[in-house]
Write a protein that holds these residues in place. Sequence first.
Motif, PDB file in Angstrom:
ATOM      1  N   VAL A  12       0.832  -1.201   0.000  1.00  0.00           N
ATOM      2  CA  VAL A  12       0.000   0.000   0.000  1.00  0.00           C
ATOM      3  C   VAL A  12       0.870   1.255   0.000  1.00  0.00           C
ATOM      4  CG1 VAL A  12      -1.626   1.342   1.378  1.00  0.00           C
ATOM      5  CG2 VAL A  12      -1.985  -1.090   1.064  1.00  0.00           C
ATOM      6  N   LEU A  13       1.942   1.242   0.778  1.00  0.00           N
ATOM      7  CA  LEU A  13       2.853   2.382   0.816  1.00  0.00           C
ATOM      8  C   LEU A  13       3.416   2.673  -0.568  1.00  0.00           C
ATOM      9  CD1 LEU A  13       4.701   4.478   2.168  1.00  0.00           C
ATOM     10  CD2 LEU A  13       6.226   2.597   2.807  1.00  0.00           C
ATOM     11  N   CYS A  14       3.898   1.636  -1.244  1.00  0.00           N
ATOM     12  CA  CYS A  14       4.470   1.838  -2.574  1.00  0.00           C
ATOM     13  C   CYS A  14       3.401   2.249  -3.580  1.00  0.00           C
ATOM     14  CB  CYS A  14       5.176   0.559  -3.031  1.00  0.00           C
ATOM     15  SG  CYS A  14       6.614   0.121  -2.017  1.00  0.00           S
ATOM     16  N   TRP A  15       2.211   1.666  -3.484  1.00  0.00           N
ATOM     17  CA  TRP A  15       1.147   2.009  -4.418  1.00  0.00           C
ATOM     18  C   TRP A  15       0.722   3.462  -4.252  1.00  0.00           C
ATOM     19  CZ3 TRP A  15      -1.049   2.089  -8.678  1.00  0.00           C
ATOM     20  CH2 TRP A  15      -2.387   2.421  -8.866  1.00  0.00           C
ATOM     21  N   GLN A  16       0.651   3.942  -3.013  1.00  0.00           N
ATOM     22  CA  GLN A  16       0.284   5.339  -2.791  1.00  0.00           C
ATOM     23  C   GLN A  16       1.330   6.282  -3.389  1.00  0.00           C
ATOM     24  OE1 GLN A  16      -2.707   6.170  -1.675  1.00  0.00           O
ATOM     25  NE2 GLN A  16      -3.102   3.991  -1.476  1.00  0.00           N
ATOM     26  N   LEU A  17       2.603   5.914  -3.298  1.00  0.00           N
ATOM     27  CA  LEU A  17       3.642   6.751  -3.891  1.00  0.00           C
ATOM     28  C   LEU A  17       3.581   6.703  -5.416  1.00  0.00           C
ATOM     29  CD1 LEU A  17       6.684   6.043  -1.531  1.00  0.00           C
ATOM     30  CD2 LEU A  17       5.217   8.068  -1.603  1.00  0.00           C
ATOM     31  N   ILE A  18       3.245   5.540  -5.959  1.00  0.00           N
ATOM     32  CA  ILE A  18       3.090   5.445  -7.420  1.00  0.00           C
ATOM     33  C   ILE A  18       1.923   6.308  -7.881  1.00  0.00           C
ATOM     34  CG2 ILE A  18       2.478   3.877  -9.306  1.00  0.00           C
ATOM     35  CD1 ILE A  18       4.033   1.685  -7.805  1.00  0.00           C
ATOM     36  N   ARG A  19       0.808   6.258  -7.173  1.00  0.00           N
ATOM     37  CA  ARG A  19      -0.340   7.106  -7.519  1.00  0.00           C
ATOM     38  C   ARG A  19       0.027   8.584  -7.393  1.00  0.00           C
ATOM     39  NH1 ARG A  19      -5.532   5.556  -4.222  1.00  0.00           N
ATOM     40  NH2 ARG A  19      -6.340   7.236  -5.542  1.00  0.00           N
ATOM     41  N   HIS A  20       0.757   8.901  -6.335  1.00  0.00           N
ATOM     42  CA  HIS A  20       1.165  10.294  -6.129  1.00  0.00           C
ATOM     43  C   HIS A  20       2.063  10.765  -7.272  1.00  0.00           C
ATOM     44  CE1 HIS A  20       3.021  13.534  -3.331  1.00  0.00           C
ATOM     45  NE2 HIS A  20       1.882  13.959  -3.838  1.00  0.00           N
ATOM     46  N   ALA A  21       3.028   9.914  -7.649  1.00  0.00           N
ATOM     47  CA  ALA A  21       3.925  10.267  -8.746  1.00  0.00           C
ATOM     48  C   ALA A  21       3.162  10.379 -10.057  1.00  0.00           C
ATOM     49  CB  ALA A  21       5.033   9.223  -8.862  1.00  0.00           C
ATOM     50  N   SER A  22       2.180   9.515 -10.273  1.00  0.00           N
ATOM     51  CA  SER A  22       1.393   9.557 -11.506  1.00  0.00           C
ATOM     52  C   SER A  22       0.585  10.838 -11.594  1.00  0.00           C
ATOM     53  CB  SER A  22       0.465   8.332 -11.577  1.00  0.00           C
ATOM     54  OG  SER A  22       1.206   7.130 -11.519  1.00  0.00           O
ATOM     55  N   GLN A  23       0.022  11.259 -10.467  1.00  0.00           N
ATOM     56  CA  GLN A  23      -0.720  12.509 -10.460  1.00  0.00           C
ATOM     57  C   GLN A  23       0.216  13.699 -10.675  1.00  0.00           C
ATOM     58  OE1 GLN A  23      -3.175  12.913  -7.004  1.00  0.00           O
ATOM     59  NE2 GLN A  23      -4.357  11.062  -7.418  1.00  0.00           N
ATOM     60  N   TYR A  24       1.442  13.585 -10.163  1.00  0.00           N
ATOM     61  CA  TYR A  24       2.403  14.673 -10.332  1.00  0.00           C
ATOM     62  C   TYR A  24       2.791  14.845 -11.796  1.00  0.00           C
ATOM     63  CZ  TYR A  24       6.939  16.955 -10.454  1.00  0.00           C
ATOM     64  OH  TYR A  24       7.996  17.770 -10.768  1.00  0.00           O
ATOM     65  N   THR A  25       3.101  13.727 -12.452  1.00  0.00           N
ATOM     66  CA  THR A  25       3.608  13.833 -13.811  1.00  0.00           C
ATOM     67  C   THR A  25       2.502  13.995 -14.844  1.00  0.00           C
ATOM     68  OG1 THR A  25       5.050  12.772 -15.433  1.00  0.00           O
ATOM     69  CG2 THR A  25       3.647  11.332 -14.138  1.00  0.00           C
ATOM     70  N   GLY A  26       1.314  13.429 -14.571  1.00  0.00           N
ATOM     71  CA  GLY A  26       0.234  13.529 -15.550  1.00  0.00           C
ATOM     72  C   GLY A  26       0.456  12.624 -16.729  1.00  0.00           C
ATOM     73  N   GLN A  27       1.612  12.704 -17.340  1.00  0.00           N
ATOM     74  CA  GLN A  27       2.007  11.815 -18.428  1.00  0.00           C
ATOM     75  C   GLN A  27       3.527  11.732 -18.428  1.00  0.00           C
ATOM     76  OE1 GLN A  27       0.651  13.484 -22.090  1.00  0.00           O
ATOM     77  NE2 GLN A  27       1.867  15.370 -21.892  1.00  0.00           N
ATOM     78  N   GLY A  28       4.023  10.571 -18.817  1.00  0.00           N
ATOM     79  CA  GLY A  28       5.463  10.387 -18.785  1.00  0.00           C
ATOM     80  C   GLY A  28       5.825   9.032 -18.228  1.00  0.00           C
ATOM     81  N   THR A  29       6.923   8.981 -17.491  1.00  0.00           N
ATOM     82  CA  THR A  29       7.467   7.718 -17.000  1.00  0.00           C
ATOM     83  C   THR A  29       7.534   7.742 -15.480  1.00  0.00           C
ATOM     84  OG1 THR A  29       8.814   7.438 -18.997  1.00  0.00           O
ATOM     85  CG2 THR A  29       9.430   6.135 -17.069  1.00  0.00           C
ATOM     86  N   VAL A  30       7.096   6.647 -14.863  1.00  0.00           N
ATOM     87  CA  VAL A  30       7.245   6.443 -13.425  1.00  0.00           C
ATOM     88  C   VAL A  30       8.153   5.234 -13.243  1.00  0.00           C
ATOM     89  CG1 VAL A  30       6.100   5.886 -11.254  1.00  0.00           C
ATOM     90  CG2 VAL A  30       4.997   7.440 -12.871  1.00  0.00           C
TER      91      VAL A  30
END
Length: 328
Positions: free
Chosen positions: A241-259
Amino acid sequence: MTQQGAPTQRAAHARGGLHRQLLLIFGLQLVAIVLACLMGYYDVAPVGAVLALIVIVGALAWLAAQRALRPFSTLARMVGNWHEGQTELQSLQPDHLLHRVDADVATLARSFQSFASRIAGYNERERNFTRDASHELRSPLTVIKMSTDMLADESGLSDFGKRSLERIRRATREMEALVEAMLILARETDNGQGEQDFVVNDVLRDELVDAREMLHGHPIELQFEEPATFALHGSPRVFAVLCWQLIRHASQYTGQGTVLVTVLPGAVSVCATAGTDHDPHLPGQQGFEYAIARRISERFAWPLDLRVQGGNSYVAEIRFPQPLPVPG
């Protein structure tokens, strides 16, 4: 009844009684020492007797002071032996310390008794809430899982229905992990149900499969690199859950691109690069995902560092102070 008893209780504990006792003790000691010195000065008593008298007076003053301070020692011992799970608080009442207690000691005892009662009530409410929330939240999720399994066996299900069914399953798994993490965070004395030794890389691989499905249709590429391998002792669901929340956070930050998710020696990093035409938000201003990740990292003492590099690179790194070697 209570209003009549309060003045009586206050009267029983005279304010400043301890100060008066100490003043009387050391005043009498001073008088006795002065008299002994005068007796020695005028040869009324030999020097040895004067010294012996001074020692005896000092010892008696010390014993009297110890007796006056005994209620403080008793209260300190009771407070030291108290623990949060203790519900029997009658021994902390001022009348149970000694028959005659100074008002300051009585105030301390009543204040701590009130504080201990509030802590006990809080613990009881916490147990009731987490027990009820665990049942009321997990039961509907179980029904959803059973229903999706039954629907998956239907032969006439369309392709659109199958895709929708898979999305429901993924969302259900994510909700289960999130509920478990939030319940663990709600329990102050619980460090995680289902604690075990797990390999970080294996958990991340499984989590990234679901993460790619959840990000399907978004212009985001999710990558995984593992130059290092290590294990942890804890709840793998909470870690996921911790890693998934950070992935979601990063995805919202970038909007489009690479995570990019990378396993480093004793750490896991989540990096995102936003496009040049994208105007990213500050990572600390996006609430729920990062808030959950931060609370989990603080609860399990997994330091989380979040920063923006070069204006368009998001970097979140979780460090694990006590990594374990991977079993051979």
